[in-house]
Scaffold this active site. Structure first.
Site, PDB file in Angstrom:
ATOM      1  CE  LYS A 140      -1.576  -3.015   1.125  1.00 16.52           C
ATOM      2  NZ  LYS A 140      -0.846  -4.039   0.949  1.00 16.52           N
TER       3      LYS A 140
ATOM      4  CE  LYS B  66       0.533  -4.007  -1.958  1.00 21.23           C
ATOM      5  NZ  LYS B  66       0.943  -5.389  -1.451  1.00 21.23           N
TER       6      LYS B  66
HETATM    7  C1  PBG Z   1       3.106  -6.947   0.633  1.00 22.99           C
HETATM    8  C2  PBG Z   1       2.328  -6.247   1.659  1.00 22.99           C
HETATM    9  C3  PBG Z   1       2.210  -4.879   2.046  1.00 22.99           C
HETATM   10  C4  PBG Z   1       1.164  -4.484   2.661  1.00 22.99           C
HETATM   11  C5  PBG Z   1       0.424  -5.630   2.756  1.00 22.99           C
HETATM   12  N1  PBG Z   1       0.981  -6.786   1.835  1.00 22.99           N
HETATM   13  C6  PBG Z   1       3.334  -3.788   1.720  1.00 22.99           C
HETATM   14  C7  PBG Z   1       3.882  -3.513   0.445  1.00 22.99           C
HETATM   15  O1  PBG Z   1       3.323  -3.750  -0.496  1.00 22.99           O
HETATM   16  O2  PBG Z   1       4.903  -2.771   0.456  1.00 22.99           O
HETATM   17  C8  PBG Z   1       0.792  -3.067   3.318  1.00 22.99           C
HETATM   18  C9  PBG Z   1      -0.156  -3.227   4.346  1.00 22.99           C
HETATM   19  C10 PBG Z   1      -0.023  -1.991   5.287  1.00 22.99           C
HETATM   20  O3  PBG Z   1       0.508  -1.097   5.169  1.00 22.99           O
HETATM   21  O4  PBG Z   1      -0.676  -2.200   6.242  1.00 22.99           O
HETATM   22  N2  PBG Z   1       3.327  -6.957  -0.484  1.00 22.99           N
END
Ligand code: PBG
Length: 335
Positions: free
Chosen positions: A259, A205
């Site tokens: 991601k 991520k």
């Molecule tokens: C939370 C989380 C995020 C997303 C999914 N879970 C945002 C972040 O880490 O700030 C992003 C999903 C998206 O942008 O569609 N940890």
């Protein structure tokens, strides 16, 4: 000068266009197919009843009250979508420095899990493990000064996971990027008899600009103190993604996730080649918004761009994708 039929002798009879001449021959040799079973549908839930609140930065996506989220779940399952991912829009007054609301058995996420499980037991339910929907500072963990504390956060995350599983969650998705959280959650679940709960780890991520609209959707926008670069990955790295994934598998992850999605398809490919582990990617809010806004501006056709982008994930090596297009795409594919 008139074109004349060239001597194509150098092709030695090979013409790759031959198979592209008709629908049937294209279908015959198509290497990847996209179906509703490949789609994981993220849903934003909010307080109230009969609420369907548009999200400005994500055209066509709504925050739904629990009763409408149940209907959406029913519609998704009817189209063959296997799994929902629930995200709460937590009210300001329920947010705090330590994100304690994450452990409340009656928080929005748990109420949504119970309601959907009761009415649509045939769809899988996934929830994030991370504190950002519940913290006043918008970070995924607890802070000391400007530091996001790792081990203290992991301890809370284990309890957050248990809280969600007790409310009916089938798939726990740690999205916080703390070190050691997958193993700690696995042990915590097993110790309480939840050895069959699946862990889908946000393994690679990245700290990304493309999460902007999501933070708006869950109400973290404008709240975030600083950025997430001390725990989410540097977008320049891929070897590190392999290390993260290897560690998550070692710690007990059942499914890996990359991601964001589209800017990271090389990471998807690398993980799919390196590990024989189910693999997903998250086509995040900013990617969704780009495709929608481009279509609204007349730059491309919405459905075509949607299907092309999702098929690209399959080609890169994904088994499934989280996408805000899930229901729309499933309806189109089933037509
Ligand atoms: C939370 C989380 C995020 C997303 C999914 N879970 C945002 C972040 O880490 O700030 C992003 C999903 C998206 O942008 O569609 N940890």
């Amino acid at each position: 000068m008139a074109y004349k039929k060239h001597d194509m002798g150098f092709l030695k009879g090979r013409r790759l266009r031959r198979l592209r001449q008709r629908d049937w021959s294209r279908e015959l040799v198509r290497e990847n197919t996209l179906t509703a079973a490949d789609l994981i549908y993220p849903i934003f839930v909010t307080e109230g009843e009969n609420i369907r609140e548009p999200i400005g930065s994500m055209p066509g996506v709504f925050r739904l009250s629990v009763d409408l989220a149940v209907k959406e779940a029913k519609a998704a399952r009817a189209e063959g979508i296997p799994l929902l991912a629930l995200f709460p829009n937590t009210q300001s007054e329920r947010r705090s420095e330590d994100g304690a609301e994450a452990l409340n058995p009656d928080n929005l996420t748990c109420r949504a899990l119970r309601a959907i499980k009761d009415t649509v037991p045939e769809i899988g339910l996934c929830t994030d493990v991370a504190l950002d929907p519940y913290t006043s500072h918008g970070h995924d963990g607890v802070m000391e000064g400007e530091t996001i504390l790792n081990d203290e956060t992991v301890e809370i995350l284990v309890n957050q996971a248990l809280n969600q599983v007790r409310a009916g969650c089938d798939v726990i998705a740690p999205s916080d990027m703390m070190d050691g959280r997958v193993g700690a959650i696995r042990r915590g679940l097993d110790a309480k008899g939840f050895e069959n709960t699946i862990i889908m780890a946000y393994s690679a991520k990245y700290a990304s600009a493309f999460y902007g609209p999501f933070r708006d959707a869950i109400g973290s926008e404008g709240r975030l103190r600083g950025d997430k670069r001390t725990y989410q990955m540097d977008h320049a790295n891929i070897n590190e993604a392999l290390r993260e994934a290897a560690q998550d598998i070692e710690e007990g992850a059942d499914i890996l996730m990359v991601k964001p999605g589209m800017p990271y398809l090389d990471v998807v490919r690398a993980l799919s080649e390196a590990f024989n582990t189910p693999l997903t990617a998250y086509q995040v809010s900013g990617e969704y918004a780009m495709i929608c806004l481009g279509a609204e501006a007349g730059m491309w056709e919405r459905e075509a761009a949607m299907v092309e982008s999702l098929t690209g994930f399959k080609r890169a090596g994904c088994d499934a994708m989280l996408t805000y297009f899930a229901l729309e795409a499933a309806r189109l594919l089933n037509r």
